[in-house]
Design a protein around this motif. Structure first.
Motif, short mmCIF file in Angstrom:
data_model
loop_
_atom_site.label_atom_id
_atom_site.label_comp_id
_atom_site.label_asym_id
_atom_site.label_seq_id
_atom_site.Cartn_x
_atom_site.Cartn_y
_atom_site.Cartn_z
N MET A 1 0.66 -1.43 -0.27
CA MET A 1 -0.23 0.19 0.07
C MET A 1 1.27 1.76 0.15
O MET A 1 0.80 2.11 -0.84
N VAL B 1 2.75 1.98 -3.33
CA VAL B 1 1.54 2.28 -5.09
C VAL B 1 2.16 3.90 -4.35
O VAL B 1 1.98 4.89 -5.15
N TYR C 1 -5.35 2.12 -7.28
CA TYR C 1 -4.73 1.78 -6.35
C TYR C 1 -6.57 1.16 -5.23
O TYR C 1 -6.51 0.57 -4.54
N GLU D 1 -8.70 -1.97 -4.68
CA GLU D 1 -8.58 -2.33 -3.74
C GLU D 1 -9.66 -3.00 -3.48
O GLU D 1 -10.66 -3.18 -3.34
#
Length: 70
Positions: free
Chosen positions: A1, A4, A66, A70
């Motif tokens: 996480m 990114v 992202y 997710e």
């Protein structure tokens, strides 16, 4: 996480630098190649600014993708 988001922020920061300071980028990367060039050409400045905008957009897209994927 974190990787990114950090990658997206690096792209945004690099894009902002290229957009706001294309002449400084030219001095750091291109000036040493020519004895006669005192400043970057207009096309160089425009293309560097365009590259900066694209880098910033890619950074934003990375971060948005992202969170959406997710």
């Amino acid at each position: 996480m974190l990787n990114v988001i950090l990658c997206g922020l690096v792209f945004i920061a690099l894009g902002a630098f290229l957009f706001l300071k294309p002449d400084l980028y030219w001095r750091l990367t291109e000036r040493w190649k020519s004895y006669y060039a005192d400043e970057p050409s207009d096309i160089y400045i425009r293309s560097t600014k365009l590259g900066g905008v694209l880098f910033a957009l890619i950074g934003v897209a990375i971060i948005i993708a992202y969170f959406v994927l997710e």
